[in-house]
Design an enzyme around this catalytic site. Structure first.
Site, PDB file in Angstrom:
ATOM      1  N   ASP A   1       0.832  -1.200   0.000  1.00 19.49           N
ATOM      2  CA  ASP A   1       0.000   0.000   0.000  1.00 19.49           C
ATOM      3  C   ASP A   1       0.871   1.257   0.000  1.00 19.49           C
ATOM      4  O   ASP A   1       0.591   2.229  -0.715  1.00 19.49           O
ATOM      5  CB  ASP A   1      -0.923  -0.015   1.221  1.00 19.49           C
ATOM      6  CG  ASP A   1      -1.881   1.159   1.230  1.00 19.49           C
ATOM      7  OD1 ASP A   1      -2.700   1.255   0.301  1.00 19.49           O
ATOM      8  OD2 ASP A   1      -1.805   1.985   2.155  1.00 19.49           O
TER       9      ASP A   1
ATOM     10  N   VAL B   1     -21.033   7.013 -19.044  1.00 17.93           N
ATOM     11  CA  VAL B   1     -22.333   6.707 -19.643  1.00 17.93           C
ATOM     12  C   VAL B   1     -22.500   5.192 -19.746  1.00 17.93           C
ATOM     13  O   VAL B   1     -21.644   4.425 -19.314  1.00 17.93           O
ATOM     14  CB  VAL B   1     -22.500   7.401 -21.022  1.00 17.93           C
ATOM     15  CG1 VAL B   1     -22.337   8.913 -20.889  1.00 17.93           C
ATOM     16  CG2 VAL B   1     -21.512   6.858 -22.050  1.00 17.93           C
TER      17      VAL B   1
ATOM     18  N   HIS C   1     -11.328   2.973 -14.369  1.00 13.47           N
ATOM     19  CA  HIS C   1     -12.352   2.013 -13.964  1.00 13.47           C
ATOM     20  C   HIS C   1     -12.606   2.091 -12.465  1.00 13.47           C
ATOM     21  O   HIS C   1     -11.820   1.614 -11.662  1.00 13.47           O
ATOM     22  CB  HIS C   1     -11.915   0.597 -14.371  1.00 13.47           C
ATOM     23  CG  HIS C   1     -12.877  -0.475 -13.972  1.00 13.47           C
ATOM     24  ND1 HIS C   1     -12.493  -1.790 -13.775  1.00 13.47           N
ATOM     25  CD2 HIS C   1     -14.214  -0.446 -13.718  1.00 13.47           C
ATOM     26  CE1 HIS C   1     -13.541  -2.499 -13.429  1.00 13.47           C
ATOM     27  NE2 HIS C   1     -14.592  -1.708 -13.390  1.00 13.47           N
TER      28      HIS C   1
ATOM     29  N   ASN D   1     -17.915  -0.320  -7.909  1.00 13.78           N
ATOM     30  CA  ASN D   1     -19.182   0.057  -7.294  1.00 13.78           C
ATOM     31  C   ASN D   1     -19.337  -0.604  -5.921  1.00 13.78           C
ATOM     32  O   ASN D   1     -19.089  -1.800  -5.810  1.00 13.78           O
ATOM     33  CB  ASN D   1     -20.326  -0.366  -8.234  1.00 13.78           C
ATOM     34  CG  ASN D   1     -21.605   0.391  -7.970  1.00 13.78           C
ATOM     35  OD1 ASN D   1     -21.604   1.446  -7.357  1.00 13.78           O
ATOM     36  ND2 ASN D   1     -22.713  -0.170  -8.404  1.00 13.78           N
TER      37      ASN D   1
END
Length: 720
Positions: free
Chosen positions: A296, A400, A450, A453
């Site tokens: 990280d 979109v 990218h 979600n």
């Protein structure tokens, strides 16, 4: 000057009061090997001072001490247990030397005092903090436990219950919370810290504060009777077992160590801590969690470098509102980059603004922001049906619908409405960046971005480099993603990019298991409870959306027909045909109802077995090891191929993409850490047993060669 070392110095202030000032080269103070030695030398010098009346410990940095130098951990942990024990003993001898000074001692804490920094201040008689201070022992989050006396001094200072809560959770405490617990003695404004510290140490010297009583308490056994001890430690173990689970042994080991040392003196208790620390340091879990921390830091270091190289983003545009666009706009505005959110339909803009408002209201309810901050963030999102205002944008994020023709048209349109230097990024999960770039006049200013979600919760952003993408573009988008609070990882263009490309072979392993007679509920249970995934494959498919997965699988099969094409009808095909799309419409592999909090609740649906019967083989009882091997080998092989094909640059970035993007079990460290732990030769031998199942089980050549040479993917640490 009493002492001058590389990382700290000691000098007299006035009237016999000495100041030990921490001021290491670089941005922060750490308790690395060098600082420990400097502290030892400084204490030796202090013991020679006949006029010494008191000691203040201060820091010249914004943080007191951020902790140990974790880059040293893997090297230390690799040493023989006896050598590791000797190092811990020596470190604790130094902290004991601080605690045993024949004068009162006080730590003046500004900013973070974590890990070894916290253990240092515990060794002093008094602790004074400014309002910025945060104090804690995060070691259990790295798979270990405090090793410089934290499990000994903290329980004796606060009581066993409060100490165990702090140590097992691994979270730091704000100054006011630390004051309530008794972890610090007072909290003052930053400007008053030095004067208040001097005043307090003078009171101790004058006998107004009993520093010797304080010290004696920390060196004596815990003041718990047998019944209190039994109740305290039994409850702590039950809570830790429930929260940490079997895959993370550090919190439970810390409780066991505190319990075992409860009736001991300081010096005896430190021996117990030493033994349990070494046990944890030698576990694969500690190697994995320390490795994740270092990985990280490596990714953050690359993002910082990109931020220096590329121009900062002062204004953004999001094309396409709705849930995804609203989430991206919210995240950007929340982190200080205002955005124009453009869509062709008012209802979509309303939905995007509603999504941002919903997320902000949750933050408001939890006390993380106030009304002023909420209003500022919302005012940073400008909904619009037009491009007016986009001409001076630094970056455009197109979000979109996932349709190549629509995306290409929108990208070409926005390019004509922005400046020649504006960077355009497409938020796509399956459409090749090189294909979309064909619609643009300035493909060097274009890349993929990218998001996962839900945007506000998922830390990963894949930055996809196309054939024509410039390094300037990559630097600017990486810096923007980091500014948004995300972990950006750069990958090269290919079907599925990195995360989806390696996920679908895993789903292929699932389909093959079901074809061969496995029960999908058993597969889910094994992959969750035994391997450690947050969701098993059936549940994950339901959450992703069966329709989404079905479409993506077709894209992957077209891109990699030899490995990802299939010549049989599988369970996902059946679910898709039956329009059981998962959580989104209430039915998938499982049925979903809504619980009291409004969240989807998973239920077994008896109808599924009948629906799947035509594509399932005769019921077969697979062992947990067989299920894990058959599920993981396809993913592991594809991850390795991505490294060999330079789709992803390093094992560190691959492992972090898996942990942050897919929820790969952190205690296993990612695919490369996992197969290093197994041993590459052992992994190859295991995979070869399943080679008959098809191309996804075939070990990549490079991996086979490394195994033959006895190599591994990681050295002891990753350098940022």
């Amino acid at each position: 000057m009493i002492y001058q070392g590389e990382t700290l110095s000691v000098r007299y202030l006035d009237d016999g009061i000495a100041e030990l000032n921490l001021n290491a080269p670089g941005a922060v103070n750490k308790f690395d090997l060098k600082t420990l030695e400097c502290l030892n030398e400084a204490l030796n010098a202090l013991y020679q001072q006949s006029d010494l009346k008191g000691l203040l410990i201060t820091s010249d940095k914004d943080a007191f001490i951020v902790g140990a130098d974790i880059t040293e951990f893997l090297g230390l942990f690799a040493k023989p247990a006896e050598e590791l024990s000797q190092w811990l003993t020596r470190a604790n001898d130094i902290f004991n030397k601080l605690e045993d000074l024949p004068v009162p001692t006080l730590s003046a804490i500004n900013g973070h005092a974590l890990g070894g920094g916290c253990e240092c201040v515990l060794a002093t008689d008094f602790r004074l903090a400014d309002i910025t201070a945060r104090i804690g022992l995060p070691e259990t989050r790295l798979g270990i436990m405090p090793g410089f006396g934290g499990t000994v001094r903290l329980p004796r200072l606060l009581g066993a219950d409060s100490a165990m809560e702090i140590i097992t959770a691994g979270k730091d405490k704000k100054a006011q919370d630390a004051l309530k617990l008794g972890l610090v003695d007072a909290v003052v404004a930053p400007t008053a810290l030095k004067d208040a510290a001097l005043s307090m140490i003078k009171d101790a010297i004058a006998g107004k504060l009993d520093w010797q009583k304080r010290r004696a308490q920390k060196k004596a056994p815990l003041t718990l009777n047998k019944i209190e001890a039994t109740m305290s430690f039994t409850m702590a173990k039950a809570m830790v077992a429930q929260v940490a689970g079997k895959h993370y042994p550090a919190p439970m080991t810390a409780v066991i160590a505190i319990e075992a040392a409860a009736r001991m003196s300081r010096d005896e208790a430190l021996v117990v801590e030493n033994k349990h620390f070494i046990t944890l340091a030698k576990t694969d879990v500690a190697q994995s969690l320390v490795g994740i921390f270092l990985n990280d830091q490596y990714i953050k270091g690359k993002a910082k470098k990109a931020a220096k190289e590329g121009q900062p983003t002062k204004k953004g545009v999001v094309l396409g509102a709705g849930i995804m666009g609203g989430g991206i706009a919210y995240q950007s505005a929340l982190k200080g980059v205002p955005v124009l959110m453009k869509d062709i339909a008012v209802p979509s803009l309303d939905l995007g603004m509603a999504e941002a408002a919903k997320l902000l209201n949750k933050q408001l309810e939890r006390g993380r922001i106030d009304g002023v901050k909420m209003a500022k963030v919302l005012s940073g999102i400008t909904p619009s049906l037009h491009y007016a205002g986009a001409e001076d944008a630094d970056i455009v994020v197109e979000a979109v619908v996932e349709n190549p023709k629509i995306k290409a048209a929108v990208l070409a349109e926005v390019e004509s409405n922005v400046s020649d230097t504006t960077v355009i990024a497409s938020n796509t999960s399956t459409i090749p960046i090189n294909l979309l770039a064909q619609s643009l006049k300035r493909p060097e200013n274009f890349c993929g971005m990218h998001f996962f979600n839900p945007v506000h919760r998922m830390p990963l952003v894949e930055i996809i480099r196309g054939e024509h993408t410039s390094e300037e573009t990559i630097s600017r988008v990486v810096a923007y993603a980091a500014k948004m609070g995300k972990s950006p990882i750069v990958v090269n263009d290919c079907p599925g990019f990195f995360v989806n490309r390696v996920l679908f072979p895993y789903f292929a392993g699932f389909s093959l298991l079901l074809r061969d007679g496995a029960d999908f509920t058993q597969v889910d249970k094994v992959m969750e409870k035994q391997f450690g995934w947050p969701m098993g494959p059936a549940y994950l498919l339901d959450v992703v959306g069966i329709d989404t997965a079905h479409h993506a699988q077709a894209v992957m099969a077209e891109g990699f027909p030899d490995r990802m094409g299939k010549n049989y009808k599988d369970a996902v095909d059946v679910m898709f045909e039956q329009q059981r799309f998962g959580q989104k419409n209430g039915n998938g592999f499982f049925a979903y109802s809504v619980d009291r909090r409004g969240k989807p609740k998973k239920n077994v649906d008896p109808a599924v077995a009948e629906l799947l019967a035509p594509v399932l083989g005769a019921a077969t009882d697979f062992t947990s090891d067989e299920i894990i091997a058959r599920m993981m080998i396809p993913m592991i092989n594809e991850v390795v191929r991505c490294l060999e094909e330079c789709i992803i640059a390093t094992p560190a970035e691959a492992d972090m993409a898996l942990v942050y993007g897919l929820g790969f079990p952190p205690f296993r460290g990612g695919v490369f850490r996992y197969i290093d732990t197994l041993g590459l030769a052992e992994y190859v031998a295991m995979a070869d047993k399943f080679a008959h199942l098809g191309a996804v089980y075939e070990v990549p050549t490079g991996l086979r060669e490394k195994a033959a040479k006895g190599e591994s993917y990681y050295t002891q640490q990753v350098n940022a």
